[in-house]
Design a protein around this motif. Sequence first.
Motif, PDB file in Angstrom:
ATOM      1  N   ALA A  30      44.303  35.704  51.668  1.00  0.00           N
ATOM      2  CA  ALA A  30      45.216  36.869  51.289  1.00  0.00           C
ATOM      3  C   ALA A  30      45.802  36.268  49.603  1.00  0.00           C
ATOM      4  O   ALA A  30      45.639  37.254  48.885  1.00  0.00           O
ATOM      5  N   GLU A  31      46.080  35.113  49.586  1.00  0.00           N
ATOM      6  CA  GLU A  31      46.860  34.688  48.543  1.00  0.00           C
ATOM      7  C   GLU A  31      45.544  34.712  47.241  1.00  0.00           C
ATOM      8  O   GLU A  31      45.665  34.821  46.214  1.00  0.00           O
ATOM      9  N   VAL A  32      44.463  33.976  47.660  1.00  0.00           N
ATOM     10  CA  VAL A  32      43.172  34.006  46.717  1.00  0.00           C
ATOM     11  C   VAL A  32      42.866  35.430  46.332  1.00  0.00           C
ATOM     12  O   VAL A  32      42.695  35.774  45.045  1.00  0.00           O
ATOM     13  N   GLN A  33      42.826  36.372  46.941  1.00  0.00           N
ATOM     14  CA  GLN A  33      42.590  37.842  46.884  1.00  0.00           C
ATOM     15  C   GLN A  33      43.762  38.339  45.737  1.00  0.00           C
ATOM     16  O   GLN A  33      43.418  39.182  44.656  1.00  0.00           O
ATOM     17  N   ARG A  34      44.988  37.931  46.301  1.00  0.00           N
ATOM     18  CA  ARG A  34      46.141  38.642  45.454  1.00  0.00           C
ATOM     19  C   ARG A  34      45.850  37.990  43.988  1.00  0.00           C
ATOM     20  O   ARG A  34      46.101  38.660  43.133  1.00  0.00           O
ATOM     21  N   THR A  35      45.787  36.732  43.792  1.00  0.00           N
ATOM     22  CA  THR A  35      45.752  35.932  42.686  1.00  0.00           C
ATOM     23  C   THR A  35      44.521  36.321  41.717  1.00  0.00           C
ATOM     24  O   THR A  35      44.379  36.230  40.554  1.00  0.00           O
ATOM     25  N   ALA A  37      43.162  39.173  41.421  1.00  0.00           N
ATOM     26  CA  ALA A  37      43.420  40.578  40.740  1.00  0.00           C
ATOM     27  C   ALA A  37      44.183  40.150  39.405  1.00  0.00           C
ATOM     28  O   ALA A  37      44.443  41.068  38.485  1.00  0.00           O
ATOM     29  N   PHE A  38      44.706  38.882  39.175  1.00  0.00           N
ATOM     30  CA  PHE A  38      45.586  38.595  37.893  1.00  0.00           C
ATOM     31  C   PHE A  38      44.662  38.758  36.646  1.00  0.00           C
ATOM     32  O   PHE A  38      45.160  38.667  35.195  1.00  0.00           O
ATOM     33  N   GLY A  39      43.323  38.810  36.710  1.00  0.00           N
ATOM     34  CA  GLY A  39      42.391  38.985  35.760  1.00  0.00           C
ATOM     35  C   GLY A  39      41.484  37.791  35.365  1.00  0.00           C
ATOM     36  O   GLY A  39      41.147  36.844  36.302  1.00  0.00           O
ATOM     37  N   ASP A  40      41.396  37.210  34.078  1.00  0.00           N
ATOM     38  CA  ASP A  40      40.370  36.099  33.840  1.00  0.00           C
ATOM     39  C   ASP A  40      40.776  34.865  34.675  1.00  0.00           C
ATOM     40  O   ASP A  40      41.603  34.317  34.487  1.00  0.00           O
ATOM     41  N   LEU A  41      39.497  34.745  35.155  1.00  0.00           N
ATOM     42  CA  LEU A  41      39.820  33.483  36.388  1.00  0.00           C
ATOM     43  C   LEU A  41      39.606  32.156  35.563  1.00  0.00           C
ATOM     44  O   LEU A  41      40.313  31.191  36.086  1.00  0.00           O
ATOM     45  N   GLU A  46      47.143  30.255  38.855  1.00  0.00           N
ATOM     46  CA  GLU A  46      47.540  30.722  40.350  1.00  0.00           C
ATOM     47  C   GLU A  46      46.325  30.979  41.130  1.00  0.00           C
ATOM     48  O   GLU A  46      46.527  30.601  42.277  1.00  0.00           O
ATOM     49  N   TYR A  47      45.284  31.435  40.736  1.00  0.00           N
ATOM     50  CA  TYR A  47      43.865  31.770  41.371  1.00  0.00           C
ATOM     51  C   TYR A  47      43.389  30.144  41.746  1.00  0.00           C
ATOM     52  O   TYR A  47      43.069  30.152  43.106  1.00  0.00           O
ATOM     53  N   ARG A  48      43.486  29.335  40.818  1.00  0.00           N
ATOM     54  CA  ARG A  48      42.777  28.086  41.131  1.00  0.00           C
ATOM     55  C   ARG A  48      43.673  27.254  41.976  1.00  0.00           C
ATOM     56  O   ARG A  48      43.101  26.697  42.867  1.00  0.00           O
TER      57      ARG A  48
END
Length: 164
Positions: A30-35, A37-41, A46-48
């Motif tokens: 869920a945290e991976v999916q949420r982060t 959505a923040f944009g440019d990976l 946060e995504y990493r």
Amino acid sequence: MPHELTAAEIASIEEEIRHRQTEVTPQCIAEVQRTRAFGDLSENDEYRTAKRELNRNYSRIRYLKGLLASGVLVEYASDADEIGLFDRVTIRDEFEEESTVTLVTHLRADILNNKISKDSPLGKALIGHKVGDRVTVQVNETNSYWLDILDLEKGEDDRTTAVN
């Protein structure tokens, strides 16, 4: 070489696997999916971080499953006056310093909390001895030291020490 596991360690490992699969993994996903959505990976820390935590969780699950797959159930019993696994032992070294250690399996060894592996030189020297004995701890081929066994408090496998 197979890992020696007590019944309590097997239950603890199975419980941690179940917890990680049913609670931690969904939270991480869920945290991976949420982060995501923040944009440019490429610039999304946060995504990493979330991906890294998910991968750590998967890695821990693989490690624990590997322990179970290569583990061998063992029973440890000792006489009431002999040092055995999970017993607390008070010792005095050749410098007259006293300390208390608890003998545990190698998966629970935690030197900072005086939980010593039964497979360590100290553990091997203590197992099977009694209060009043003087034992030699053979560190390597050329170095050794002696200890006096002062006190023994019988213990049991109560799962209070986590599996490392």
